[in-house]
Design a protein around this motif. Structure first.
Motif, PDB file in Angstrom:
ATOM      1  N   GLY A 164      22.964 -82.746 -14.056  1.00  0.00           N
ATOM      2  CA  GLY A 164      22.755 -83.061 -12.653  1.00  0.00           C
ATOM      3  C   GLY A 164      21.678 -84.121 -12.492  1.00  0.00           C
ATOM      4  O   GLY A 164      20.642 -84.067 -13.162  1.00  0.00           O
ATOM      5  N   PHE A 165      21.919 -85.109 -11.614  1.00  0.00           N
ATOM      6  CA  PHE A 165      20.935 -86.176 -11.418  1.00  0.00           C
ATOM      7  C   PHE A 165      21.030 -86.744 -10.010  1.00  0.00           C
ATOM      8  O   PHE A 165      22.021 -86.569  -9.306  1.00  0.00           O
ATOM      9  CB  PHE A 165      21.120 -87.273 -12.468  1.00  0.00           C
ATOM     10  CG  PHE A 165      22.284 -88.216 -12.231  1.00  0.00           C
ATOM     11  CD1 PHE A 165      22.072 -89.575 -12.084  1.00  0.00           C
ATOM     12  CD2 PHE A 165      23.596 -87.745 -12.172  1.00  0.00           C
ATOM     13  CE1 PHE A 165      23.131 -90.453 -11.881  1.00  0.00           C
ATOM     14  CE2 PHE A 165      24.655 -88.609 -11.974  1.00  0.00           C
ATOM     15  CZ  PHE A 165      24.425 -89.968 -11.818  1.00  0.00           C
ATOM     16  N   ASP A 166      19.954 -87.392  -9.581  1.00  0.00           N
ATOM     17  CA  ASP A 166      19.912 -88.115  -8.315  1.00  0.00           C
ATOM     18  C   ASP A 166      20.375 -89.531  -8.615  1.00  0.00           C
ATOM     19  O   ASP A 166      19.659 -90.295  -9.273  1.00  0.00           O
ATOM     20  CB  ASP A 166      18.478 -88.098  -7.771  1.00  0.00           C
ATOM     21  CG  ASP A 166      18.259 -89.053  -6.598  1.00  0.00           C
ATOM     22  OD1 ASP A 166      19.239 -89.651  -6.117  1.00  0.00           O
ATOM     23  OD2 ASP A 166      17.098 -89.210  -6.174  1.00  0.00           O
ATOM     24  N   ASN A 167      21.555 -89.890  -8.160  1.00  0.00           N
ATOM     25  CA  ASN A 167      22.141 -91.176  -8.583  1.00  0.00           C
ATOM     26  C   ASN A 167      21.578 -92.391  -7.835  1.00  0.00           C
ATOM     27  O   ASN A 167      22.175 -93.469  -7.839  1.00  0.00           O
ATOM     28  CB  ASN A 167      23.670 -91.145  -8.467  1.00  0.00           C
ATOM     29  CG  ASN A 167      24.153 -91.013  -7.039  1.00  0.00           C
ATOM     30  OD1 ASN A 167      23.367 -90.844  -6.115  1.00  0.00           O
ATOM     31  ND2 ASN A 167      25.461 -91.099  -6.856  1.00  0.00           N
ATOM     32  N   THR A 168      20.384 -92.219  -7.230  1.00  0.00           N
ATOM     33  CA  THR A 168      19.700 -93.361  -6.605  1.00  0.00           C
ATOM     34  C   THR A 168      18.338 -93.607  -7.241  1.00  0.00           C
ATOM     35  O   THR A 168      17.593 -94.480  -6.777  1.00  0.00           O
ATOM     36  CB  THR A 168      19.494 -93.128  -5.097  1.00  0.00           C
ATOM     37  OG1 THR A 168      18.563 -92.049  -4.892  1.00  0.00           O
ATOM     38  CG2 THR A 168      20.802 -92.789  -4.403  1.00  0.00           C
ATOM     39  N   ASP A 193      17.171 -81.612  -3.711  1.00  0.00           N
ATOM     40  CA  ASP A 193      16.459 -80.467  -3.166  1.00  0.00           C
ATOM     41  C   ASP A 193      17.057 -79.146  -3.649  1.00  0.00           C
ATOM     42  O   ASP A 193      16.432 -78.093  -3.523  1.00  0.00           O
ATOM     43  CB  ASP A 193      16.490 -80.524  -1.636  1.00  0.00           C
ATOM     44  CG  ASP A 193      15.340 -79.775  -0.999  1.00  0.00           C
ATOM     45  OD1 ASP A 193      14.297 -79.590  -1.668  1.00  0.00           O
ATOM     46  OD2 ASP A 193      15.469 -79.348   0.167  1.00  0.00           O
ATOM     47  N   MET A 194      18.287 -79.204  -4.221  1.00  0.00           N
ATOM     48  CA  MET A 194      18.995 -77.994  -4.656  1.00  0.00           C
ATOM     49  C   MET A 194      19.155 -77.939  -6.178  1.00  0.00           C
ATOM     50  O   MET A 194      19.936 -77.154  -6.691  1.00  0.00           O
ATOM     51  CB  MET A 194      20.382 -77.947  -3.995  1.00  0.00           C
ATOM     52  CG  MET A 194      20.352 -77.825  -2.480  1.00  0.00           C
ATOM     53  SD  MET A 194      19.673 -76.254  -1.941  1.00  0.00           S
ATOM     54  CE  MET A 194      20.972 -75.141  -2.499  1.00  0.00           C
ATOM     55  N   LYS A 195      18.403 -78.743  -6.895  1.00  0.00           N
ATOM     56  CA  LYS A 195      18.630 -78.917  -8.335  1.00  0.00           C
ATOM     57  C   LYS A 195      18.497 -77.622  -9.137  1.00  0.00           C
ATOM     58  O   LYS A 195      19.334 -77.324 -10.001  1.00  0.00           O
ATOM     59  CB  LYS A 195      17.714 -79.995  -8.887  1.00  0.00           C
ATOM     60  CG  LYS A 195      16.239 -79.787  -8.574  1.00  0.00           C
ATOM     61  CD  LYS A 195      15.456 -81.056  -8.822  1.00  0.00           C
ATOM     62  CE  LYS A 195      14.019 -80.910  -8.352  1.00  0.00           C
ATOM     63  NZ  LYS A 195      13.914 -80.684  -6.875  1.00  0.00           N
ATOM     64  N   GLU A 196      17.453 -76.827  -8.887  1.00  0.00           N
ATOM     65  CA  GLU A 196      17.278 -75.588  -9.649  1.00  0.00           C
ATOM     66  C   GLU A 196      18.362 -74.573  -9.305  1.00  0.00           C
ATOM     67  O   GLU A 196      18.822 -73.815 -10.174  1.00  0.00           O
ATOM     68  CB  GLU A 196      15.898 -74.982  -9.403  1.00  0.00           C
ATOM     69  CG  GLU A 196      14.743 -75.752 -10.006  1.00  0.00           C
ATOM     70  CD  GLU A 196      14.215 -76.856  -9.110  1.00  0.00           C
ATOM     71  OE1 GLU A 196      13.388 -77.655  -9.557  1.00  0.00           O
ATOM     72  OE2 GLU A 196      14.660 -76.924  -7.941  1.00  0.00           O
ATOM     73  N   THR A 197      18.796 -74.547  -8.053  1.00  0.00           N
ATOM     74  CA  THR A 197      19.882 -73.654  -7.651  1.00  0.00           C
ATOM     75  C   THR A 197      21.169 -74.022  -8.371  1.00  0.00           C
ATOM     76  O   THR A 197      21.892 -73.150  -8.880  1.00  0.00           O
ATOM     77  CB  THR A 197      20.097 -73.723  -6.125  1.00  0.00           C
ATOM     78  OG1 THR A 197      18.886 -73.334  -5.470  1.00  0.00           O
ATOM     79  CG2 THR A 197      21.225 -72.810  -5.687  1.00  0.00           C
ATOM     80  N   ILE A 204      18.990 -80.489 -15.821  1.00  0.00           N
ATOM     81  CA  ILE A 204      18.443 -81.402 -14.809  1.00  0.00           C
ATOM     82  C   ILE A 204      17.719 -82.494 -15.584  1.00  0.00           C
ATOM     83  O   ILE A 204      16.731 -82.235 -16.266  1.00  0.00           O
ATOM     84  CB  ILE A 204      17.440 -80.688 -13.879  1.00  0.00           C
ATOM     85  CG1 ILE A 204      18.081 -79.475 -13.198  1.00  0.00           C
ATOM     86  CG2 ILE A 204      16.887 -81.662 -12.838  1.00  0.00           C
ATOM     87  CD1 ILE A 204      17.080 -78.578 -12.474  1.00  0.00           C
ATOM     88  N   TRP A 205      18.234 -83.714 -15.493  1.00  0.00           N
ATOM     89  CA  TRP A 205      17.640 -84.799 -16.301  1.00  0.00           C
ATOM     90  C   TRP A 205      17.667 -86.077 -15.477  1.00  0.00           C
ATOM     91  O   TRP A 205      18.653 -86.780 -15.430  1.00  0.00           O
ATOM     92  CB  TRP A 205      18.436 -84.981 -17.592  1.00  0.00           C
ATOM     93  CG  TRP A 205      17.728 -85.809 -18.624  1.00  0.00           C
ATOM     94  CD1 TRP A 205      16.728 -86.715 -18.411  1.00  0.00           C
ATOM     95  CD2 TRP A 205      17.964 -85.792 -20.040  1.00  0.00           C
ATOM     96  NE1 TRP A 205      16.326 -87.266 -19.594  1.00  0.00           N
ATOM     97  CE2 TRP A 205      17.066 -86.718 -20.615  1.00  0.00           C
ATOM     98  CE3 TRP A 205      18.848 -85.092 -20.866  1.00  0.00           C
ATOM     99  CZ2 TRP A 205      17.031 -86.959 -21.974  1.00  0.00           C
ATOM    100  CZ3 TRP A 205      18.818 -85.335 -22.216  1.00  0.00           C
ATOM    101  CH2 TRP A 205      17.913 -86.260 -22.775  1.00  0.00           C
ATOM    102  N   ASN A 206      16.531 -86.367 -14.829  1.00  0.00           N
ATOM    103  CA  ASN A 206      16.486 -87.578 -14.007  1.00  0.00           C
ATOM    104  C   ASN A 206      15.077 -87.762 -13.448  1.00  0.00           C
ATOM    105  O   ASN A 206      14.847 -87.597 -12.259  1.00  0.00           O
ATOM    106  CB  ASN A 206      17.505 -87.482 -12.874  1.00  0.00           C
ATOM    107  CG  ASN A 206      17.802 -88.810 -12.201  1.00  0.00           C
ATOM    108  OD1 ASN A 206      18.121 -88.842 -11.033  1.00  0.00           O
ATOM    109  ND2 ASN A 206      17.706 -89.905 -12.912  1.00  0.00           N
TER     110      ASN A 206
END
Length: 279
Positions: A43-47, A87-91, A101-103
């Motif tokens: 999962g990553f924030d693509n911005t 904001d929901m990464k750990e969930t 989670i890598w970003n």
């Protein structure tokens, strides 16, 4: 009839989504499952440039993207990159919908209650960015000014954790929260906020790429130093071991430095990674 057709269309989309995605049992050490399917999902924030972001052609690129792809290629695993609500990464991780989670994920005590971490692989710090024309050069200059921050970011967590450093000064003692730093920077450029709390690595890269770095002040607020690490489910012990081994091997063989130079023109490895790689 239109409602029935609409419902069936929606149902078919949900079924296709469920079939195309792999949900990992979050209660188990899932290494055998990753090997059987030949892939895992990050999962990553693509911005979040330059750590991991999506280009206009739809491809995912960045420092973290290159590191992860290189490590898991050696493990015989394909990486499926999944954009998520940061904001929901750990969930997402603990529900099994993503496996890592890598970003540019900052290691904190609060997050350590929910996830395990890899070796910290890169140092970082939170900085305040403001236009030079605004005259803002210190946290006290933000008195009654509007501050922006990304929702769920380590910067926002520190803003709340250390109120004497910045929160006490800003307007209404609160920060306007954004889903991405891109949105926040656009608002900063257009004077809808006066300052932005952000990772130094993102700020420097973004402002340099835009050719406007000299128009902005970029300075630390006084928060403790940070380190980027990979977030791992507490049950995924084997994945944690393989990931740490992969980071060390990349540094020992010079591949980490090669990727680092590509994105930063320098070796950005954390002190701990460098020391562990020497052993």
């Amino acid at each position: 009839m239109k409602r029935i057709i609409g419902f069936l269309t929606l149902l078919s989309l949900l079924v296709l989504t469920a079939c195309s995605s792999q949900v990992t049992d979050p209660k188990t050490d899932a290494w055998d499952s990753y090997q059987k399917r030949g892939a895992l999902t990050i999962g990553f924030d693509n911005t979040f440039v330059p750590m991991g972001f999506q280009e206009k052609n739809g491809s995912n690129v960045g420092f973290d993207i290159d590191l992860a792809n290189r490590i898991f290629e050696k493990q015989g695993l394909k990486v499926n990159w999944q954009p998520i609500d940061w904001d929901m990464k750990e969930t997402e991780l603990n529900n099994g919908t993503i496996d890592l989670i890598w970003n540019g994920y900052t290691q904190t005590e609060e997050r350590a209650e929910k996830v395990n971490f890899s070796l910290p692989y890169m140092a970082n710090e939170q900085v305040l960015v403001a236009k030079k024309a605004s005259g803002i050069q210190t946290p006290t200059d933000m008195k009654d000014k509007v501050l922006g921050a990304q929702a769920g970011s380590s910067g926002y967590l520190k803003f709340e954790e250390y109120p004497d450093l910045l929160k006490q000064y800003v307007k209404n003692n609160r920060a306007t929260q954004y889903q991405s730093f891109n949105e926040a920077l656009i608002d900063l450029e257009n004077d809808r906020i006066d300052g932005l709390l952000i990772d130094r690595v993102y700020a420097n890269y973004y402002l340099t790429q835009k050719g406007v770095l000299e128009d902005y002040q970029v300075f630390p607020v006084g928060f403790p130093e940070e380190a980027f690490a990979v977030g791992i489910r507490k049950s995924d012990k084997t994945l944690q071991e393989r990931l740490n081994q992969g980071l060390l091997e990349l540094y020992q063989t010079g591949q980490f430095q090669e990727i680092s130079d590509k994105w930063f023109g320098d070796d950005v490895a954390s002190k701990q990674l460098k020391e562990e790689a020497k052993k």
